[in-house]
Design an enzyme around this catalytic site. Structure first.
Site, short mmCIF file in Angstrom:
data_model
loop_
_atom_site.label_atom_id
_atom_site.label_comp_id
_atom_site.label_asym_id
_atom_site.label_seq_id
_atom_site.Cartn_x
_atom_site.Cartn_y
_atom_site.Cartn_z
CG ASP A 1 2.51 12.42 -15.46
OD1 ASP A 1 1.26 12.47 -15.37
OD2 ASP A 1 3.29 13.07 -14.74
CG HIS B 1 -3.01 9.65 -18.84
ND1 HIS B 1 -1.95 10.33 -18.28
CD2 HIS B 1 -2.92 9.85 -20.17
CE1 HIS B 1 -1.26 10.93 -19.23
NE2 HIS B 1 -1.81 10.65 -20.39
#
Length: 418
Positions: free
Chosen positions: A394, A390
């Site tokens: 995204d 992450h």
């Protein structure tokens, strides 16, 4: 008589230490130059170390699972006429030591039992694995060695196994005349040293989960047409030609999709704090082996057709399972695909294969009733699980990437359009 001290050599790629995977020799053995004497494990692969000279093994330094630094004494050879004469007294002495001191032999085993019966295994020719001294002892006591569970490497019968057999009246440890002992039922334990590939896996998985903020996204895909195409393409293949599994088709779809999502075909250089995006697609194929999970790599997957991909998936997986994959074949992937095949389950949350930033998990395909154009029909359905780092990918981009892959899988003709 001369002695030759062999030190652990540099195994390449900046390796400063390695783990003793398996000794191929023992004290007293006579070897010829270039005979394999030990398997060493690095973070990348197993390396067979050949004997640098001919001679007799005088001493071994370290046990299976020990970490040895490059340049450390590994083995001492006796060279010269005396060593080459195959002195049987030295070999008999080594066997006698094994017979008298079972605890010393047990120290080098990867499994220590307290007490527990292990599955018996034989050598490739069906002969029970043990030493000549133990065979002589078994003959003296009229013991059938094929009935004794061996606790040594590959089921080898050690002196302690014979002791346990005799102590229990000719029964496996934990039983008395075939009746299970209540104490044995409640107190049996098995201690397994975490060594070799399993230790590498444990370290890499721990580091990945500790340092990478994972997120997993799952979507449902109708693979009915996809599966129909696979079966159609396989129908005209000969027995000697590779057949298509699900993976080559998925890799083809992935190669085309990643052109739109270069941030997903990337690796992270933590030391330089740089994300490296790759134009080429080097796909890691997570492969279950007897020694643990290995990830052989299909290089330049974007430039290969379906049949080339099918051939490489098959050949690389076999090399990994047989322990024959090279260090180069096990490194350099930019994204990994993992599949449990028929055991795939409904959903997986795959762990990223660092330094990559993403992994694709294939789950089990099953026939289910679904609503299509307002009508309930039976379709072949499968969930696709993806995990990403992450920090660099995204959630929206991951979902969008899966959407594109889903479109290609549900309408497979689009995979082959320019």
């Amino acid at each position: 008589m001369e002695q030759y001290v062999f030190k652990l050599p540099d195994l390449g790629e900046g390796t400063v230490e390695a783990e003793i995977g398996e000794w191929r020799v023992k004290v007293g053995d006579t070897v010829s130059e270039d005979d394999v004497i030990v398997d060493m494990m690095t973070d990348k692969a197993a390396v067979e170390i050949p004997a640098p000279v001919s001679g007799r093994i005088k001493s071994l330094h370290g046990e299976q699972g020990d970490i040895v630094a490059v340049g450390t004494d590994l083995i001492v050879f006796e060279t010269g006429d005396r060593a080459a004469s195959n002195d049987n007294d030295a070999a008999d002495a080594a066997l006698a030591t094994e017979e008298r001191q079972p605890t010393a032999a047990a120290k080098s085993d990867d499994v220590v039992t307290k007490p527990v019966a292990r599955e018996k295994k034989a050598s490739a020719n069906g002969r029970v694995l043990t030493s000549p001294a133990i065979r002589a002892r078994a003959k003296k006591h009229n013991i059938d060695l094929s009935e004794i569970p061996g606790s040594g490497p590959r089921g080898r019968i050690l002196a302690r196994d014979v002791d346990a057999w005799l102590a229990h009246g000719g029964q496996a440890s934990g039983t008395a005349h075939g009746v299970p002992s209540h104490a044995a039922e409640t107190d049996e334990v098995e201690e397994i040293r975490v060594i070799g590939v399993r230790r590498v896996i444990a370290r890499k998985m721990s580091e990945a989960k500790r340092t990478i903020p994972h997120f997993t996204y799952v979507d449902e895909i109708d693979v009915t047409e996809f599966e129909s195409l696979r079966q159609h393409l396989n129908a005209n293949r000969g027995d000697d030609q590779p057949k298509l599994t699900f993976l080559p088709l998925l890799i083809t779809a992935l190669a085309k999709t990643l052109r739109q999502f270069p941030q997903c075909n990337a690796t992270y250089d933590a030391e330089r704090e740089v994300v490296v995006r790759h134009r080429a697609l080097h796909v890691g194929i997570a492969t279950q082996t007897d020694g643990g999970l290995k990830v052989p790599v299909i290089r330049q997957a974007q430039s290969k057709d379906l049949w080339q991909l099918a051939d490489e998936v098959k050949s690389l997986s076999e090399l990994a399972r047989n322990g024959k994959a090279t260090k180069q074949q096990l490194t350099g992937s930019t994204i990994t695909v993992t599949s449990l095949g028929a055991l795939g389950g409904i959903v997986t949350t795959p762990v990223i294969n660092a330094p990559e930033v993403g992994i694709i998990g294939v789950n089990k395909a099953v026939d289910r009733p679904v609503v299509k154009d307002g009508v309930i029909v039976v379709r072949r359905m499968m969930n696709l699980s993806v995990s990403f780092d992450h920090r660099f990918v995204d959630g929206y981009d991951a979902a969008d990437m899966v959407r594109v892959i889903k479109g290609m899988i549900e309408h497979p003709a689009t995979m082959f359009m320019p």
